[in-house]
Motif scaffolding. Structure first.
Motif, mmCIF file in Angstrom:
data_model
loop_
_atom_site.group_PDB
_atom_site.id
_atom_site.type_symbol
_atom_site.label_atom_id
_atom_site.label_comp_id
_atom_site.label_asym_id
_atom_site.label_seq_id
_atom_site.Cartn_x
_atom_site.Cartn_y
_atom_site.Cartn_z
ATOM 1 N N LEU A 1 22.578 63.083 56.886
ATOM 2 C CA LEU A 1 21.410 63.341 56.049
ATOM 3 C C LEU A 1 21.812 63.383 54.579
ATOM 4 O O LEU A 1 21.199 62.766 53.711
ATOM 5 C CB LEU A 1 20.841 64.696 56.455
ATOM 6 C CG LEU A 1 19.402 64.979 56.152
ATOM 7 C CD1 LEU A 1 18.553 64.147 57.078
ATOM 8 C CD2 LEU A 1 19.106 66.444 56.347
ATOM 9 N N LEU B 1 20.513 57.187 48.463
ATOM 10 C CA LEU B 1 19.157 56.970 47.947
ATOM 11 C C LEU B 1 19.111 57.211 46.445
ATOM 12 O O LEU B 1 18.452 56.499 45.702
ATOM 13 C CB LEU B 1 18.184 57.942 48.622
ATOM 14 C CG LEU B 1 17.470 57.454 49.869
ATOM 15 C CD1 LEU B 1 16.629 58.571 50.436
ATOM 16 C CD2 LEU B 1 16.595 56.271 49.546
ATOM 17 N N LEU C 1 19.984 58.249 56.469
ATOM 18 C CA LEU C 1 19.246 59.518 56.542
ATOM 19 C C LEU C 1 18.489 59.624 57.878
ATOM 20 O O LEU C 1 18.528 60.650 58.556
ATOM 21 C CB LEU C 1 18.286 59.570 55.360
ATOM 22 C CG LEU C 1 17.507 60.848 55.089
ATOM 23 C CD1 LEU C 1 17.493 61.071 53.590
ATOM 24 C CD2 LEU C 1 16.086 60.761 55.553
ATOM 25 N N GLU C 2 17.834 58.518 58.269
ATOM 26 C CA GLU C 2 17.115 58.500 59.546
ATOM 27 C C GLU C 2 18.082 58.692 60.721
ATOM 28 O O GLU C 2 17.749 59.358 61.704
ATOM 29 C CB GLU C 2 16.391 57.164 59.717
ATOM 30 C CG GLU C 2 15.168 57.021 58.874
ATOM 31 C CD GLU C 2 13.897 57.370 59.629
ATOM 32 O OE1 GLU C 2 12.827 57.089 59.101
ATOM 33 O OE2 GLU C 2 13.963 57.945 60.736
ATOM 34 N N TYR D 1 18.363 55.151 53.207
ATOM 35 C CA TYR D 1 17.268 55.727 53.980
ATOM 36 C C TYR D 1 17.567 55.635 55.471
ATOM 37 O O TYR D 1 17.295 56.569 56.231
ATOM 38 C CB TYR D 1 15.957 55.005 53.640
ATOM 39 C CG TYR D 1 14.769 55.653 54.276
ATOM 40 C CD1 TYR D 1 14.301 56.863 53.796
ATOM 41 C CD2 TYR D 1 14.136 55.079 55.369
ATOM 42 C CE1 TYR D 1 13.241 57.490 54.392
ATOM 43 C CE2 TYR D 1 13.070 55.694 55.967
ATOM 44 C CZ TYR D 1 12.611 56.900 55.475
ATOM 45 O OH TYR D 1 11.561 57.523 56.073
ATOM 46 N N ALA E 1 17.626 48.029 45.458
ATOM 47 C CA ALA E 1 16.623 48.433 46.447
ATOM 48 C C ALA E 1 17.216 48.354 47.852
ATOM 49 O O ALA E 1 16.994 49.243 48.675
ATOM 50 C CB ALA E 1 15.403 47.525 46.335
ATOM 51 N N LEU F 1 20.942 60.831 51.413
ATOM 52 C CA LEU F 1 20.326 61.264 50.153
ATOM 53 C C LEU F 1 21.159 60.814 48.952
ATOM 54 O O LEU F 1 20.613 60.374 47.945
ATOM 55 C CB LEU F 1 20.170 62.791 50.146
ATOM 56 C CG LEU F 1 19.027 63.314 51.008
ATOM 57 C CD1 LEU F 1 19.037 64.835 51.023
ATOM 58 C CD2 LEU F 1 17.683 62.817 50.503
ATOM 59 N N GLN G 1 19.349 51.208 48.695
ATOM 60 C CA GLN G 1 18.539 52.404 48.926
ATOM 61 C C GLN G 1 17.939 52.388 50.333
ATOM 62 O O GLN G 1 17.852 53.424 50.983
ATOM 63 C CB GLN G 1 17.433 52.501 47.869
ATOM 64 C CG GLN G 1 17.993 52.822 46.492
ATOM 65 C CD GLN G 1 16.938 52.829 45.409
ATOM 66 O OE1 GLN G 1 15.860 52.278 45.570
ATOM 67 N NE2 GLN G 1 17.263 53.461 44.299
ATOM 68 N N VAL G 2 17.552 51.193 50.791
ATOM 69 C CA VAL G 2 17.046 51.099 52.169
ATOM 70 C C VAL G 2 18.142 51.525 53.142
ATOM 71 O O VAL G 2 17.893 52.267 54.100
ATOM 72 C CB VAL G 2 16.554 49.668 52.484
ATOM 73 C CG1 VAL G 2 16.196 49.534 53.942
ATOM 74 C CG2 VAL G 2 15.370 49.311 51.624
#
Lengths: 478, 213
Positions: free
Chosen positions: B132, B139, B155-156, B152, B145, B136, B148-149
């Motif tokens: 997690l 991100l 994180l998921e 994410y 971009a 972050l 950043q995906v």
């Protein structure tokens, strides 16, 4: 069975609109579904169905207290959208119409979800369904706003999922069966593992708070509301946020039943006052009247959050304020959309003298401004007064002072921008643009009706609504 | 069996650090893909006599997290002619240090939380918190971009690891919903990435600065 219609009608309409071949007539799906939805919602408001305890779905007291205003707002927005989409014929509307209807279906489902997992799935789905609405204008700025919305909103929604898992683990650890319905969680609340419960509350508050737009997780809001069409802003601010607020209320009830209500209330009150303060300061600085509406929305979410923390009377006032805010803010967003089109700009530097260019929309915008800044006799005045009274009754005099200070600053900020674009001499460009965007009745009367409803709600709050709010309060404070 | 599970989660935590330290986008996508595949294997290892529901969830995880999503990302990268450098806001060494600190903090924090008898000694909670945190950092610390995906997705993955604690008691519906949402989310992200590319002729989010206050 009736309550299923609230989800099925817009869902079927969304599918219908998605395959409908005619661009010109497709927007009529919106008022058709909206009208049916409102009829069912009002019927359910007056004659609530039985809710089976322990069920995953149900039109319970909270859904009854909030969902009808979503219906009403959608219906009026849908009439506005028909005219709006005719004005914007250059943009294809298939995805837009279908997404709007999908948002209505998912918001209805979210309000009726009585299971933590289902609530999360519907909220995430609403977030995703709103994406095509945000970049309807197709400008680079709109994509920038969409990207920020996805990134911030996605992270928020991920945190709320983790919070849901923590709550599930708290139940499992407390020798529970891992039952994630709110009834089940409340019933075994006393045995929930306290560290996990508190972790869950923090994560869920942060996650759904992001969706609601509480500061400091509000950063997506000004961009999204600023770039999206007015009708989308109205629905995001008045309908989608209510789902997140309802989610927070439902989880708060579990936390309270577990004996940690004081912690929950304190965090809600602090977050609410913080949002109010941040929004008030940003309102004093912004020069863009569409972003101004977003900060005003952050401010009102703060008031809701504070209200929810103030016991029975506070929760009642907060539910009242949900209605007051949705209706008044709807009028403001829709007339703001008219001003944006006619003015050809959106900042105080680009636009002035809209009282001459668009007298009707300008007048409604100013009246709407008075409504959201709690001028009597509009509904927000009475709901905010009740929030204040609840705060004083609970002995939070200092917090009430902070709330009043925030409201005053927000009022100054809002009037500063609004009067600057309303008053003065119109720019030459505005006159030319306005000639191409005349004020047709289709974009005026939905705003007037919303404003009228806000007035009516303030002057003569219907008994059935008062009774519905009381029932919802009873559901949470036994 | 828990030894193998813990070893795998240890690998996942190592992959987090790799993701923080890499400067190349294809490597980052590869790391996310490998992490997704490992996570898919976990349910089988945790519950040896798994029923069809559990197997379906595990299989779907491997397919979606390990294969479909990385494929979509690679395709988007090719279609948008994205430069292969990650271009960090936050340098690689500070990211790594942060990641290592976060992993230690996750271990300490997880040690302070009460867990069920069967989860004693399991790395699920610290692994979840560390992923997690890594997500972050990515991100916030990467400008592309696409990176950043990936952040994410990590994180998921952390949230998925936590979900494994509940795998016995959570109904399939919830799990299926999670996978579905992730897929749809990335699908939409893919579309938006494409549009941002066309509108700004770049996927550098540093250029997304028109809207600010």
């Amino acid at each position: 069975m009736r309550e299923r219609l609230l989800v099925l009608v817009p869902l079927v309409a969304a599918m219908g609109a998605a395959v409908w071949p005619h661009e010109r007539t497709r927007p009529w799906w919106l008022p058709a579904a909206g009208g049916l939805h409102t009829a069912v919602a009002l019927w359910l408001l007056c004659a609530p169905p039985e809710v089976s305890p322990g069920g995953w779905w149900g039109f319970d007291a909270l859904a009854r207290a909030v969902l009808p205003v979503v219906s009403l707002l959608f219906l009026l927005c849908s009439w506005y959208a028909v005219t709006y989409l005719r004005l914007r014929q250059e943009r294809p509307n298939r995805v837009f119409v279908a997404s709007l209807l999908a948002v209505l279906a998912l918001v209805s489902a979210g309000h009726q979800a009585r299971h933590l997992g289902l609530l999360w799935i519907t909220t995430e789905a609403v977030t995703l369904a709103a994406v095509p609405l945000l970049h309807f204008n197709g400008t680079p700025r709109a994509f920038e706003a969409t990207w920020k919305y996805l990134l911030v909103g996605g992270t928020g929604i991920a945190l709320s999922l983790l919070g849901s898992f923590c709550l599930g683990y708290a139940s499992l650890h407390g020798a529970g069966r891992g039952d994630l319905t709110f009834d089940g969680l409340t019933a075994e609340a006393a045995q929930l593992s306290r560290p996990w419960l508190l972790a869950a509350w923090v994560l869920i508050l942060a996650g759904y708070g992001t969706k609601m737009g509480l500061a400091p997780m509000h950063t997506w809001k000004p961009d999204a509301y600023g770039e999206a069409p007015g009708v989308v802003g109205a629905l995001l601010a008045g309908a989608v946020t209510t789902v997140a607020f309802a989610a927070i209320l439902r989880v708060r009830a579990v936390v309270e039943a577990a004996g940690a209500g004081a912690v929950a209330d304190r965090s809600l009150a602090v977050l609410g006052l913080f949002s109010l303060g941040v929004a008030a300061l940003m309102l004093l600085g912004t020069r863009d009247f569409k972003r101004m509406l977003a900060y005003s929305s952050v401010e009102h979410m703060g008031i809701l959050s504070v209200g929810a923390a103030m016991g029975r009377a506070g929760l009642w006032a907060a539910l009242f304020h949900v209605w007051a805010n949705s209706l008044s803010k709807g009028a403001l967003f829709l007339s703001g959309g008219n001003l944006r089109r006619a003015g050809g700009g959106r900042t105080m530097d680009e636009v002035a003298g809209l009282s001459m260019v668009t007298p009707m929309s300008g007048g409604i915008f100013v009246a709407g401004l008075l409504a959201v800044t709690a001028f009597p006799p509009f509904a927000p005045f009475f709901s905010e007064l009740r929030v204040l009274r609840a705060m004083l009754e609970e002995g939070h005099g200092l917090a009430a002072g902070v709330l009043l200070g925030g409201l005053l600053l927000a009022f100054l900020g809002l009037t500063r921008v609004t009067l600057a674009v309303w008053d003065g001499r119109p720019r030459l460009r505005s006159r030319e643009v306005a000639r191409r965007c005349p004020e047709t009745p289709g974009v005026i009367w939905p705003c007037l009706v919303l404003l009228g409803l806000s007035l009516w709600l303030g002057v003569a709050t219907p008994d059935v609504l008062q009774e519905a709010w009381t029932a919802a309060v009873n559901q949470f404070h036994r | 069996m828990s030894g193998v599970v813990n070893a795998l989660i240890g690998v996942v935590m190592g992959l987090n650090l790799w993701a923080l330290g890499t400067s190349r986008l294809p490597t980052l996508i590869g790391v996310v893909s490998l992490q997704g595949t490992l996570l898919g294997a976990l349910p089988w290892l945790m519950e040896p006599g798994a029923d069809w529901r559990l197997s379906a969830v595990a299989l779907a995880t491997v397919v979606v997290k390990g294969w479909v999503i990385p494929l979509l990302l690679r395709r988007a990268m090719r279609a948008a002619h994205v430069d292969r450098e990650v271009e960090p806001f936050l340098g690689f060494v500070p990211s790594l240090l942060l990641g290592a600190g976060g992993t230690v903090a996750a271990l300490v924090l997880a040690g302070a939380m009460p867990v069920l008898e069967e989860h004693h000694g399991s790395l699920l909670v610290p692994g979840s918190l560390a992923s997690l945190f890594t997500g972050l950092v990515l991100l916030m610390g990467r400008s592309k971009a696409m990176a950043q995906v990936c952040g994410y997705l990590i994180l998921e993955n952390g949230i998925y690891l936590f979900g494994l604690l509940l795998i016995r008691s959570m109904p399939l519906l919830v799990e299926a919903g999670i996978l579905l949402d992730v897929t749809v989310g990335v699908f939409i992200l893919g579309i938006v990435v494409d549009r941002i590319q066309r509108a700004f002729d770049s996927l550098d989010t540093r250029k997304l600065t028109v809207l600010r206050e």
